[in-house]
Structure formats: structure tokens, C-alpha cells
Scaffold this active site. Structure first.
Site, PDB file in Angstrom:
ATOM      1  N   GLY A  14       0.828  -1.211   0.000  1.00 51.24           N
ATOM      2  CA  GLY A  14       0.000   0.000   0.000  1.00 51.24           C
ATOM      3  C   GLY A  14       0.846   1.238   0.000  1.00 51.24           C
ATOM      4  O   GLY A  14       2.047   1.198  -0.286  1.00 51.24           O
ATOM      5  N   ASN A  15       0.257   2.370   0.294  1.00 48.86           N
ATOM      6  CA  ASN A  15       1.012   3.627   0.372  1.00 48.86           C
ATOM      7  C   ASN A  15       0.391   4.536   1.427  1.00 48.86           C
ATOM      8  O   ASN A  15      -0.594   4.172   2.060  1.00 48.86           O
ATOM      9  CB  ASN A  15       1.072   4.297  -1.008  1.00 48.86           C
ATOM     10  CG  ASN A  15      -0.315   4.647  -1.510  1.00 48.86           C
ATOM     11  OD1 ASN A  15      -0.993   5.491  -0.949  1.00 48.86           O
ATOM     12  ND2 ASN A  15      -0.744   3.950  -2.562  1.00 48.86           N
TER      13      ASN A  15
END
Ligand code: PMT
Length: 412
Positions: free
Chosen positions: A215-216
Site C-alpha cells: 500500500g502507500n
């Protein structure tokens, strides 16, 4: 009793209430409006008074509810209340009330007020799903929006009785926030009225196994600010929300997605009738080549296998290359950590979008914050710097740039 800190020069708000069970929630909206200092006159319809009585509106607003066209006729209330308002908000707005408003009927004090008001008007609909979806209601909503009124999208959830679906009154806190934004814009034009805009927000998650993902750090705040400001400027907004844990902005149709592939599907679908698509979501460029259906286990003494990745489709490049309708504007964002402008210019050319908002990201920058700074690069060569400030301010600059280009295209 009224605990309102009402200011003598505070904005005058008319709270119209039409006859639906959600009228009780308008009490909470009224409380928020008065507690933040607004001068509120409540105009309930006769049907609304079946749900919440005059005494409640008077006590919460600190002034008599205006219910009768024929009361105090010497003060011409059917004209004066609308003329003097800085904002009219109708919550709940029933199908019947919006039909009357769309056709200019004026058979009671609220519909008279809507005809005489020259200030922004916000409708917060509440009705059963079938009534909302009926072509007659949809045409009336389209008419009101085309004329510059802000018709919030109803929320989805439990309706009167046992059924659930689209048609719930948006939360009073969200309607209040929408009103606050509209008032903050003052008499400025609803320059996105009649336009459909699609905004993506948040960060995609690419699952490795049932418990892990790539993810980020995107919180969705920048994308949500774009959606909320577009709604305040009169647009119909579809927000594609990737894993953001933020309250739905009032009046915005929220579509939840998680992975880049889901976002692509939702974006292509929503773009079909959109005037503008803004990709503010942080999209993973790669996803794990394989998804393990069970949790990947560590084995003592055995090195973990490297995670093989495959490329995700570039949604922004695809939207730019295959415009769903002529004249559609496509806006991208670029999150850069170094050589920000040079990378941004190269990305604008590579992606083929009309505008690219370049923001620097990294420690203490952009991600998760309420503030941002950027340069808006345009394919026509314009570059507009936006100094550090609230994400809403950057969003408004983006919409200014969009509106200029939509108008230029309309004029051709
Ligand atoms: O959400 P916040 O915490 O408020 O933070 C805001 C933000 C920093 C995430 C936002 O302002 C931002 O910069 N969003 C874009 C992040 C990003 O993915 O940048 P990028 O340079 O990797 O991608 C460029 C553009 O291509 C973006 O519009 C992105 O949506 C799009 N893209 C990227 C990859 C991909 N496979 N498909 C895409 O469409």
C-alpha cells in the site's frame, strides 16, 4: 431556550423543512447552524409540522418558525424571507418539494421562498430509493442542478421501515459542512453547476495474502477536498474512494474500491458521462504476481521467497488516451520526492492528461496532512504555483483551471 451566539452580521440562513420522517434530523442541523452563529429562520411545510412541531423549531432557532404565507402579511413574508437570505437549505427535501421547486410552483411559504431567493440553495434529499430513482425525480434534480442549485446525493443505508438503500438524508454534520463551504464561497458563481466530475482519492492496496498488502501513505484528504469543493461549486460528484477512512462529503456519490484493478473498473465506468476526471488517488504501479489464499507462513531457517510483482494498468494514461466523451478533461496528480518540476513535466507528457498537479511528498509533506503545496502544470504550457495552504485551497485552484478550460471549449 436558545443558547445561540448569533452575531448581528452573521449570514442569514433559511432552513426549509419538508414533510419526511428525516425532519427530526434537521433539528441537529439547526443546532449546528445556530451554535456556529448563523441567524436561522426555519420554514417548515405543513407536512413537516406533522413530524416536528413549531415549538421545537422556535426553541432551537431562537425565533418563531415561519409557517404561514398569510401570517403578518404586512411584512410580505413570502417575498422577504427569500430575498434576505444568504443561503437556503432544504433538509429533508422530499420528491414532492423538489418537483415543485423544479417547476416553479409556489403554493406555500417554503416554495415562495425558493422562488424569491437569489442566494445559493442547497437541497438535501430524503426519500425511498424508488422515489429517488424515478425518472420524474431524476429529471427534477437535473433541472435544479442545471439552474445552479446544489442537490446533495442522498446517503445509502436504513430507510423508514425495514428497507435499506439510497435515499437517506445525509448526516446533519455533512449537510452543515456543505452549507459552510457554500457560504464561504459567498456570491461566487456555482461554476461547476450542470457538470459531472469524477475524483479518485486515497491509496490502492494490492493484497499478498488475506492479511497483508502493498500500500502507500495516502489518506485520501486531498481527493476528498477536491470532491467537497466541487460539490460546493455545484458539480455532481462521483468520488472513487480507495481505502480512505474519512466521512463521506455531503452530496457526493461515494464508490468504494480497494485495488488498482477495482479502481480502473470504477473509473472507466464513472467516466462515461463525466465532464472531468481527476486522479488524485495514489495508485500502486505494481501488484503481487500471485495471491496466497492462506496466510504466508515463516519457516524457521528458510529464507523467504522474493515477492514477484506485475505491472498494474496506468489508469490515468488510459483515461487520457481514450476520452469517454468529446471535450472531457483529465487531470492527474504527481507525487514526487526530488526534481519535482522536471519529473512533473515529463509525467504530464507521458500520461497525456490536460492538467497535472505536481506535489512534493515525503517526510512531513502532503501525505496525511490537512495542507499541501503544488504546481498545476497544463498541457498548453501554463504553470500555476499554489503556495502551502489548506488542501481545499489547492482543490479550488485546480477547479479554477478546469472551469477556465471547460468554458473555453464551450465557446468554440
Ligand atoms: O491522500 P493524501 O494523504 O491527502 O495525499 C495526497 C497525495 C499526495 C496522495 C496526492 O496529492 C497525490 O499526489 N496523488 C497522486 C499520487 C500518485 O500516485 O502519484 P504518481 O506520480 O505515482 O502517479 C501519477 C498519476 O498517475 C496520478 O494521478 C495517479 O493517480 C495516476 N496513476 C498512477 C499509477 C497507475 N497505475 N495508474 C494511475 O492512474
Amino acid at each position: 431556550m436558545n443558547a445561540s451566539p448569533e452575531q448581528p452580521h452573521a449570514p442569514r440562513v433559511v432552513l426549509g423543512v419538508s414533510g419526511g420522517i428525516a425532519a427530526y434530523k434537521a433539528c441537529e442541523l439547526l443546532r449546528r447552524l445556530t451554535e456556529s452563529g448563523h441567524r436561522v429562520t426555519v420554514v417548515p411545510t405543513a407536512a413537516a409540522l406533522h413530524f416536528v412541531g413549531e415549538a421545537t423549531w422556535a426553541a432551537l432557532s431562537g425565533r418563531p418558525a415561519a409557517t404561514e404565507t398569510w401570517a403578518s402579511v404586512h411584512e410580505v413574508p413570502h417575498v422577504r424571507i427569500g430575498q434576505q437570505a444568504d443561503l437556503v437549505v432544504v433538509a429533508p427535501a422530499t420528491a414532492d418539494l423538489m418537483a415543485k421547486a423544479a417547476h416553479g410552483l409556489a403554493d406555500d411559504l417554503l416554495t415562495n421562498t425558493l422562488l424569491t431567493a437569489r442566494c445559493p440553495v442547497v437541497f438535501a434529499p430524503a426519500m425511498h430509493t424508488e422515489m429517488w430513482e424515478h425518472p420524474a425525480t431524476q429529471e427534477n434534480v437535473a433541472t435544479l442542478r442545471r439552474r445552479g442549485a446544489i442537490v446533495l446525493e442522498p446517503a445509502v443505508g436504513r430507510l423508514t421501515g425495514v428497507d435499506t438503500g439510497k435515499g437517506r438524508l445525509p448526516e446533519p454534520s455533512a449537510i452543515f459542512e456543505a452549507c459552510r463551504r457554500v457560504l464561504a464561497r459567498g456570491t461566487q458563481e456555482r461554476d461547476l453547476a450542470g457538470r459531472h466530475v469524477v475524483v479518485s482519492a486515497g491509496g490502492t492496496r494490492e493484497p499478498l495474502d488475506p492479511v497483508r498488502f502493498l500500500g502507500n501513505r495516502s489518506s485520501g484528504k486531498q481527493g476528498y477536498a477536491l470532491a467537497a469543493t466541487a460539490a460546493a461549486r455545484g458539480a455532481r460528484v462521483t468520488l472513487l474512494s480507495a481505502n480512505a477512512e474519512l466521512p463521506d462529503p455531503a452530496g457526493v456519490d461515494v464508490v468504494r474500491v480497494s485495488t488498482a484493478l477495482q479502481l480502473r473498473e470504477a473509473a472507466l465506468k464513472a467516466a462515461v458521462d463525466a465532464d472531468v476526471v481527476v486522479m488524485a488517488a495514489a495508485v500502486a504501479d505494481f501488484r503481487p504476481a500471485e495471491y496466497a489464499t492462506g496466510k504466508i507462513k515463516k519457516v524457521d531457517g528458510v529464507e523467504p521467497a522474493p515477492v514477484a510483482l506485475v505491472r498494474n494498468p496506468d489508469i490515468l494514461a488510459e483515461l487520457s488516451a481514450h476520452r469517454a466523451r468529446p471535450g472531457q478533461l483529465v487531470v492527474g496528480f504527481a507525487a514526487e520526492t526530488d526534481d519535482v518540476l522536471a519529473h512533473g513535466r515529463a509525467k504530464l507528457a507521458r500520461k497525456g492528461c490536460d492538467l497535472l498537479v505536481v506535489n512534493e511528498v515525503g517526510d512531513g509533506l502532503a501525505f496525511g496532512l490537512d495542507t499541501n503545496a503544488a504546481v498545476v502544470l497544463a498541457a498548453d504550457g501554463a504553470e500555476v504555483p499554489v503556495p502551502h495552504g489548506p488542501k481545499e485551497a489547492l482543490a479550488d485552484t485546480v477547479w479554477d483551471q478546469v472551469v477556465t478550460r471547460l468554458r473555453a471549449a464551450d465557446a468554440l
